[in-house]
Design a protein around this motif. Structure first.
Motif, short mmCIF file in Angstrom:
data_model
loop_
_atom_site.label_atom_id
_atom_site.label_comp_id
_atom_site.label_asym_id
_atom_site.label_seq_id
_atom_site.Cartn_x
_atom_site.Cartn_y
_atom_site.Cartn_z
N GLU A 46 0.83 -1.21 0.00
CA GLU A 46 0.00 0.00 0.00
C GLU A 46 0.87 1.26 0.00
N LEU A 47 1.90 1.27 0.84
CA LEU A 47 2.73 2.48 0.97
C LEU A 47 3.65 2.69 -0.23
N ILE A 48 4.21 1.62 -0.79
CA ILE A 48 5.06 1.81 -1.97
C ILE A 48 4.21 2.30 -3.14
N ALA A 49 2.95 1.91 -3.18
CA ALA A 49 2.05 2.43 -4.23
C ALA A 49 1.85 3.93 -4.06
N PHE A 50 1.77 4.41 -2.82
CA PHE A 50 1.67 5.86 -2.59
C PHE A 50 2.92 6.58 -3.09
N VAL A 51 4.08 5.93 -2.98
CA VAL A 51 5.33 6.53 -3.47
C VAL A 51 5.33 6.54 -5.00
N ILE A 52 5.08 5.40 -5.60
CA ILE A 52 5.16 5.27 -7.06
C ILE A 52 4.09 6.10 -7.75
N ASP A 53 2.90 6.18 -7.17
CA ASP A 53 1.82 6.97 -7.76
C ASP A 53 1.97 8.46 -7.50
N GLY A 54 2.92 8.84 -6.69
CA GLY A 54 3.26 10.26 -6.60
C GLY A 54 3.11 11.03 -5.32
N PRO A 55 2.08 10.81 -4.49
CA PRO A 55 1.94 11.77 -3.40
C PRO A 55 2.88 11.56 -2.21
N LYS A 56 3.33 10.33 -1.96
CA LYS A 56 4.14 10.07 -0.77
C LYS A 56 5.59 10.48 -0.99
N ARG A 57 6.01 11.52 -0.27
CA ARG A 57 7.39 11.98 -0.34
C ARG A 57 7.97 12.22 1.05
N ALA A 58 7.43 11.49 2.03
CA ALA A 58 7.93 11.59 3.40
C ALA A 58 7.62 10.30 4.13
N THR A 59 8.35 10.08 5.21
CA THR A 59 8.12 8.92 6.06
C THR A 59 8.55 9.27 7.47
N ALA A 60 8.13 8.47 8.42
CA ALA A 60 8.46 8.73 9.82
C ALA A 60 8.73 7.41 10.53
N GLY A 61 9.70 7.44 11.42
CA GLY A 61 10.04 6.24 12.19
C GLY A 61 10.45 6.59 13.60
N LEU A 62 10.22 5.67 14.51
CA LEU A 62 10.61 5.88 15.90
C LEU A 62 12.12 5.77 16.06
N VAL A 63 12.72 6.73 16.72
CA VAL A 63 14.15 6.68 17.01
C VAL A 63 14.46 5.41 17.80
N ALA A 64 13.59 5.06 18.74
CA ALA A 64 13.81 3.86 19.56
C ALA A 64 13.82 2.59 18.71
N ALA A 65 13.04 2.54 17.64
CA ALA A 65 13.03 1.36 16.77
C ALA A 65 14.33 1.26 15.98
N TYR A 66 14.84 2.41 15.51
CA TYR A 66 16.15 2.39 14.85
C TYR A 66 17.20 1.81 15.80
N ALA A 67 17.21 2.30 17.03
CA ALA A 67 18.19 1.84 18.01
C ALA A 67 18.01 0.36 18.31
N ALA A 68 16.77 -0.08 18.51
CA ALA A 68 16.51 -1.48 18.84
C ALA A 68 16.93 -2.41 17.71
N ASP A 69 16.80 -1.93 16.46
CA ASP A 69 17.16 -2.75 15.30
C ASP A 69 18.62 -2.61 14.90
N GLY A 70 19.37 -1.75 15.60
CA GLY A 70 20.78 -1.54 15.29
C GLY A 70 20.99 -0.77 14.00
N ASP A 71 19.99 0.01 13.60
CA ASP A 71 20.08 0.80 12.37
C ASP A 71 20.48 2.23 12.68
N GLU A 72 21.27 2.81 11.79
CA GLU A 72 21.62 4.22 11.93
C GLU A 72 20.47 5.07 11.40
N LEU A 73 20.33 6.25 11.98
CA LEU A 73 19.37 7.20 11.43
C LEU A 73 19.86 7.65 10.06
#
Length: 164
Positions: A46-73
């Motif tokens: 659903e969300l990649i369709a919003f990107v490909i069809d044009g309107p989605k040009r932003a996203t949001a994520g929890l800082v705590a989830a990045y940390a828990a997953d070992g991912d850099e911001l």
């Protein structure tokens, strides 16, 4: 909650290589993230369709989830490959704006740029509170509107027929 989506890293690597070949002047980025939006194949589609069809040009994520997953911001100028719900890479995105702040600091402009559903702040808060509650449960923390969120705006840079 569904299982994490297994992304096709070989195909993502080829998509990235095609983009890099068209932009030899870009600095090297050896570990470009390959990710799906959302937390289920259905939501990722659903969300990649919003990107490909044009309107989605932003996203949001929890800082705590990045940390828990070992991912850099992310960082401004960074690239990432976004996949659909089957794990197939669809687009290369490039971050052009970042802000970290509490969930309650989101504004109507960001909700509009995220391009989901009716694009209103109320709809954004409703869907993201539900998503962030699932994320909090997954990583074992309590949900709050005071949790730090990475608010990220991006552009499609590849494939060329979709590029902004």
């Amino acid at each position: 909650m569904s299982q994490p989506i297994e992304v096709d890293r070989a195909a993502a690597g080829q998509l990235w290589a095609d983009y890099r070949a068209s932009r030899p002047f870009l600095p090297d980025e050896p570990d470009v993230p390959v990710e799906c939006f959302g937390d289920s194949p259905e939501l990722a589609d659903e969300l990649i369709a919003f990107v490909i069809d044009g309107p989605k040009r932003a996203t949001a994520g929890l800082v705590a989830a990045y940390a828990a997953d070992g991912d850099e911001l992310s960082r401004i100028g960074a690239h990432w490959v976004a996949c659909d719900g089957s794990g197939a890479p669809r687009v290369v995105l490039r971050t052009h704006e970042l802000r970290v702040g509490p969930l309650h600091s989101v504004d109507a402009s960001f909700a509009w740029d995220e391009g989901e559903y009716d694009r209103s702040l109320e709809s954004w808060l409703d869907s993201h509170r539900r998503f962030f509650r699932r994320e909090c449960e997954r990583i074992g923390i309590e949900f709050s509107d005071d949790l730090e969120v990475v608010f990220e705006r991006f552009r499609i840079v590849w494939p060329p027929e979709l590029a902004d």
